[in-house]
Design a protein around this motif. Structure first.
Motif, short mmCIF file in Angstrom:
data_model
loop_
_atom_site.label_atom_id
_atom_site.label_comp_id
_atom_site.label_asym_id
_atom_site.label_seq_id
_atom_site.Cartn_x
_atom_site.Cartn_y
_atom_site.Cartn_z
N ARG B 52 0.84 -1.20 0.00
CA ARG B 52 0.00 0.00 0.00
C ARG B 52 0.87 1.25 0.00
O ARG B 52 0.55 2.25 -0.64
CB ARG B 52 -0.92 -0.03 1.22
CG ARG B 52 -1.92 -1.16 1.10
CD ARG B 52 -2.58 -1.49 2.41
NE ARG B 52 -3.39 -0.39 2.90
CZ ARG B 52 -3.91 -0.36 4.12
NH1 ARG B 52 -3.69 -1.36 4.94
NH2 ARG B 52 -4.63 0.65 4.51
N LYS B 56 0.98 4.08 -2.94
CA LYS B 56 0.81 5.50 -2.60
C LYS B 56 1.96 6.33 -3.17
O LYS B 56 1.75 7.36 -3.80
CB LYS B 56 0.77 5.62 -1.07
CG LYS B 56 0.53 7.00 -0.58
CD LYS B 56 -0.95 7.27 -0.54
CE LYS B 56 -1.19 8.75 -0.81
NZ LYS B 56 -2.57 8.99 -1.15
N GLY B 62 -4.88 5.06 -3.00
CA GLY B 62 -5.18 4.69 -1.63
C GLY B 62 -5.47 5.89 -0.76
O GLY B 62 -5.18 7.04 -1.12
N ASP B 63 -6.04 5.60 0.39
CA ASP B 63 -6.51 6.64 1.31
C ASP B 63 -5.35 7.03 2.23
O ASP B 63 -4.79 6.20 2.93
CB ASP B 63 -7.69 6.07 2.12
CG ASP B 63 -8.27 7.13 3.01
OD1 ASP B 63 -7.72 8.25 3.03
OD2 ASP B 63 -9.27 6.84 3.69
N GLU B 65 -5.19 8.76 5.04
CA GLU B 65 -5.37 8.63 6.49
C GLU B 65 -5.24 7.18 6.92
O GLU B 65 -4.53 6.85 7.87
CB GLU B 65 -6.76 9.13 6.85
CG GLU B 65 -6.75 10.31 7.80
CD GLU B 65 -8.15 10.83 7.96
OE1 GLU B 65 -8.92 10.18 8.70
OE2 GLU B 65 -8.48 11.85 7.31
N HIS B 66 -5.94 6.31 6.17
CA HIS B 66 -5.89 4.87 6.44
C HIS B 66 -4.45 4.38 6.47
O HIS B 66 -4.03 3.68 7.37
CB HIS B 66 -6.63 4.12 5.34
CG HIS B 66 -8.04 3.82 5.69
ND1 HIS B 66 -8.40 2.66 6.34
CD2 HIS B 66 -9.17 4.53 5.50
CE1 HIS B 66 -9.70 2.69 6.52
NE2 HIS B 66 -10.20 3.79 6.03
N LEU B 67 -3.74 4.78 5.42
CA LEU B 67 -2.37 4.31 5.26
C LEU B 67 -1.51 4.80 6.42
O LEU B 67 -0.73 4.05 6.99
CB LEU B 67 -1.81 4.80 3.92
CG LEU B 67 -0.39 4.32 3.62
CD1 LEU B 67 -0.36 2.82 3.48
CD2 LEU B 67 0.13 4.97 2.36
N ARG B 69 -2.44 5.53 9.38
CA ARG B 69 -2.77 4.80 10.59
C ARG B 69 -2.15 3.40 10.56
O ARG B 69 -1.55 2.94 11.54
CB ARG B 69 -4.29 4.69 10.74
CG ARG B 69 -4.70 4.66 12.21
CD ARG B 69 -6.21 4.69 12.38
NE ARG B 69 -6.85 5.69 11.53
CZ ARG B 69 -7.96 5.44 10.82
NH1 ARG B 69 -8.52 4.25 10.83
NH2 ARG B 69 -8.53 6.39 10.10
N ALA B 70 -2.24 2.76 9.40
CA ALA B 70 -1.67 1.41 9.28
C ALA B 70 -0.17 1.44 9.49
O ALA B 70 0.40 0.59 10.19
CB ALA B 70 -1.98 0.84 7.90
N GLN B 287 0.28 -6.43 8.24
CA GLN B 287 -1.14 -6.20 7.98
C GLN B 287 -1.59 -6.74 6.63
O GLN B 287 -2.03 -5.99 5.75
CB GLN B 287 -1.44 -4.71 8.10
CG GLN B 287 -0.98 -4.21 9.44
CD GLN B 287 -1.14 -2.73 9.59
OE1 GLN B 287 -1.67 -2.06 8.73
NE2 GLN B 287 -0.68 -2.22 10.71
#
Lengths: 334, 553
Positions: B52, B56, B62-63, B65-67, B69-70, B287
């Motif tokens: 991911r 990016k 891809g998002d 914020e999500h990334l 956080r991950a 993940q």
């Protein structure tokens, strides 16, 4: 609504004009029609001769680029060159004293082709028999696409399979030192030659005709006896043509042998040992041409290999034509 | 008795021929299943957070914020692993520490200078610091635990020495403290062994999680990320958790593979809990989750096919096949129409037919030679390997296929159609164009589709005439350029291109980097097979509909 009716009216008027046209044409119209007709025919004919032109261009250019290989040394050298090319097993184009002996390459090509035919001819003929005489109609409708897809898979994909799947398998399960060898190439070539052999031999056996089969059954022969004693002898020229066409497919194949045969230019010895690496004519052209400068001796030598290959397939093609022609003539007589 | 034998022969023959067909079907499956099964993993696979991150960075997919956080989650569990590794490597790989000790000593000298220490005190302090340094270096360079501990104790005794208070020399004691902790737990006599194993572990962690913190960014994209896919991550994890060694039991005996858990290799050391940690935190470290990477069919490669997709290869194959069809279809269909509708049984026609058959039998590599000698070398306007030369070569290759298929299709049109048209007053040419050709349309289309798939799959004819393994995408120019110079509209015809067929060859045999990524290799071959087989299935479907229609009427 009105627009449609206006258009309809117009069409009617046009149709009426067609009907009121005199049936006889004036001499000038006649002449124009005649000239145009012949002109059109000539154009069509010229377009059709493109294939002829293509064949001649192929032969012309391959011969033109291979002649310097023989003629550069002058008169006496020609024979020496011919002898070297066909009898020397050493193909060392980048040595300090380069040798251009194509014997090992020719033998390599014939070797894998023979290996392929040993597998493909029995399997292909049996499958042809199955499709022409044994399978019911519905089953045949399923089998045909399978064979067509087998023919549709590109040769480079078969080569990829040979290198990435079959070669490691051979290495681990049969204990060969290298998975890319004559056996690998022969097996894949057999699969590639199968569709040709099956479809041509099936055609040949179907064309033998119903009456001759029924006569045989009527005499009390079983199906196997009918096929072996009646159908196959009657369709033998077509079947032979099938084998030759399969052979042409195998000998002219490039990518599979380039990727799967190991590319070691030597004559296999002992001859039955299929686990040796070999090198074919097609693979040599494909592998060497990329790094050969134009108008070098090596370049001409590669074209000479190409010419040998072309003459080989051309004569095989003539032979298959002759056999198929014979098969057709036989059918006509019956 | 004889009847029985004959029955057995009959049954045997039937079985053998059915067996042959089954064998062929099996061969098809044996070829297709591994190709599709392994090829599909290039498109559908379990991605990791590293993938991911790559998407990016490269494409902005891809998002955010999500990334973020991950990545934060992953960093939280990665941190203790990195710490453990760092601390342990300080005890094992002592060379940097020796260098550090010397640096500290030098800094201490500068410190003394800076504080204007009196001369006699200065040399005394420096001597004391030198003793401490030498003790520490001795401890670092020794392999014997007792010597090391004694040396370190001697060093640590100096800790309260007022000479070193609040000076850079305090760093000596911090180092000694850390080193003592390792020296107490690790068997230093095996230091060399630990060192090689540690290097392997570090390499595996780099494979798994990307470059370690504090390392410079590697120049290649493939080194900047950890394992982007679960299958590669599992491979790296196996290398991390287990060591594979080839050990011979004695002289002359064959080497036998031994698999040793790293946990045992590092038993009792501070590194031991790392391996359990990796296993326990596996899901958080990377993940993994399912990904359908449909962009594979559009993306360009990154690092010679290590990442990315086959977009330009597909584009190149389409350009080559469509261009060759533009030439071959008109020539082929017109030739076929002429041969069926107009040609008599003259010598010329016989020669033409023979030439068509010859053309069909010419080996594909000879087409390549011809294309090189004629289109590339002889025609000056082309002059170099390019799309135009390659597609013209391909068009000659598929010409006989199209002619034969169209001939068959035109011949299959019932004679009554033609007669009806002629009876209505249409001429022969009008009948051909308005009646016969449309009626033969589906049959001709089948032939065209089949030759399309043939052209897409051929490699040998385009080898020397316009295909490259690692070239740029053809440059089509832009509308403003076209307006300025209409010639540039066709500029792409004179550039070489990549193609699926040659790409499949190169990725399997030539390209060393993509050999590290088998899913990429199989993905390319799968795309090629998918394209050609899909075209063939389409042709088969059209034909079966056609034959149903013909049988219907």
């Amino acid at each position: 609504m009105t627009e449609v009716s206006v258009q309809g009216e117009k069409r009617n008027r046009n149709a009426a004009a067609e009907f009121t046209r005199p049936l006889l044409l004036s001499p000038s119209e006649d002449l124009a029609g005649y000239v145009m007709g012949h002109l059109g025919l000539t154009i069509l004919f010229l377009i059709t001769t493109t294939s002829v032109a293509a064949v001649f261009l192929i032969f012309y250019f391959v011969i033109r680029e291979s002649l310097p290989f023989f003629t550069t040394g002058g008169g006496a050298a020609i024979l020496a060159r011919v002898r070297e090319f066909f009898t020397d097993p050493g193909w060392y184009p980048s040595a300090t004293e380069p040798r251009y002996g194509a014997l090992a390459l020719i033998v390599g090509s014939l070797y894998v082709t023979a290996g392929a035919l040993v597998v493909a001819v029995p399997v292909g003929l049996l499958a042809g028999v199955f499709l022409s005489d044994i399978a019911p109609f519905n089953l045949r409708q399923i089998c045909k696409p399978v064979i067509e897809i087998l023919a549709a898979i590109p040769s480079v994909a078969y080569g990829f399979f040979a290198v990435m799947v079959l070669a490691p398998w051979l290495q681990t399960h049969l204990g060969f030192s290298s998975g890319t060898n004559a056996l690998n190439a022969s097996l894949i070539l057999a699969v590639m030659a199968l569709p040709t052999i099956i479809s041509v031999s099936e055609d040949a056996m179907t064309a033998v005709g119903r009456e001759i089969r029924e006569a045989s059954y009527g005499l009390g022969a079983t199906r196997a006896e009918t096929i072996i004693n009646v159908v196959i002898p009657a369709g033998h020229s077509g079947i032979l043509a099938a084998v030759i066409l399969g052979m042409m497919r195998a000998i002219g194949e490039t990518m599979v042998v380039w990727m799967a045969s190991g590319n070691a230019s030597r004559i296999p010895s002992p001859w039955w040992d299929l686990s040796q690496s070999i090198r074919t004519m097609t693979a040599t052209i494909a592998g060497d041409m990329g790094e050969t400068p134009k108008d070098s001796e090596h370049y001409y030598a590669l074209f000479t290999v190409g010419l040998t290959l072309l003459l080989f397939t051309f004569s095989l093609n003539l032979l298959s034509e002759y056999l198929l022609g014979k098969a057709r003539a036989g059918r006509g007589r019956r | 008795m004889k009847t029985l034998l004959r029955q057995i022969q009959d049954k045997g023959f039937t079985t053998a021929s059915a067996g042959a067909v089954l064998l062929i079907a099996a061969a098809l499956l044996v070829v297709l299943i591994p190709m599709f099964g392994r090829g599909i993993t290039a498109v559908i696979f379990t991605e990791t957070v590293e993938f991911r991150r790559l998407q990016k960075d490269l494409h902005g997919r891809g998002d955010n914020e999500h990334l973020a956080r991950a990545l934060a989650d992953a960093a939280a569990v990665r941190e203790p692993i990195y710490t453990m590794l760092r601390e342990f490597s300080e005890g094992i790989d002592t060379e940097p520490l020796v260098k550090q000790a010397r640096d500290v000593y030098q800094k201490y000298g500068e410190y003394l200078n800076y504080h204007n220490t009196p001369k006699e005190q200065y040399s005394d302090y420096r001597k004391q610091a030198k003793d401490v340094r030498d003790g520490l270096v001795d401890a670092l360079e020794s392999d014997d635990r007792q010597t090391v501990l004694d040396d370190l104790d001697a060093v640590l005794k100096e800790k309260d020495n007022p000479a070193f208070a609040d000076s850079p020399a305090m760093e000596f004691f911090a180092m000694a403290q850390r080193y003592k902790k390792i020296a107490e737990t690790v068997d230093l006599s095996h230091r060399a062994e630990y060192l090689t194993n540690l290097q392997e572990v570090t390499a595996a962690i780099r494979q798994l999680l990307g470059p370690l913190p504090g390392e410079p960014t590697p120049p290649l994209w493939m080194d900047q990320y950890g394992a982007t896919r679960l299958d590669m991550a599992l491979k790296a994890r196996a290398a991390l958790l287990y060591d594979e060694q080839w050990i011979s039991d004695g002289p002359g005996k064959p080497m036998v593979k031994h698999i040793i858990a790293r946990k045992e290799q590092f038993a009792g050391t501070p590194l031991e809990p790392l391996f359990d940690r990796v296993e326990a935190d596996w899901d958080k470290l990377l993940q993994p989750r399912l990904r359908i990477y449909w962009q594979y069919f559009f993306d360009d490669w990154v690092n010679s096919h290590y990442f990315g997709g086959v977009g330009p290869e597909i584009l190149g194959t389409l350009l080559l096949t469509l261009m060759s069809m533009c030439v071959a279809i008109p020539l082929g269909v017109i030739s076929a129409a002429y041969l069926v509708e107009y040609a008599g049984d003259t010598v010329w026609i016989k020669i033409i037919r023979m030439c068509i058959n010859t053309l069909a039998g010419v080996p594909s590599i000879v087409y390549g030679l011809f294309g090189l000698a004629f289109f590339v070398v002889t025609i000056g306007a082309i002059g170099k390997p390019c799309i135009l030369a390659a597609s013209l070569t391909l068009s000659i290759l598929v010409l006989p296929v199209i002619i034969r298929a169209s001939e068959e299709a035109i011949r299959a049109v019932p004679q009554t159609y033609r007669e009806a048209s002629l009876a209505l007053g249409a001429g022969k040419f009008r009948t051909l164009v308005l009646v016969t050709l449309p009626a033969a349309g589906p049959g001709i289309l089948t032939g065209i589709i089949l030759s399309l798939s043939r052209a897409a799959g051929e490699t040998a004819p385009i080898l020397f005439t316009g295909v490259v393994a690692m070239g740029p995408i053809p440059n089509f120019g832009s509308p403003s350029q076209w307006l300025e110079n209409p010639g540039s509209l066709f500029g792409w015809l004179f550039q070489p291109t990549r193609a699926l067929s040659y790409g499949s060859y190169d990725i399997a045999v030539g390209d060393r980097i993509s050999m590290l990524a088998p899913h990429q290799q199989f993905g390319m071959a799968m795309t090629l097979i998918l394209l050609t087989v899909a075209l063939n299935v389409a042709a088969i479907l059209i034909r079966s509909r056609l034959s149903r229609k013909l049988r219907g009427c």
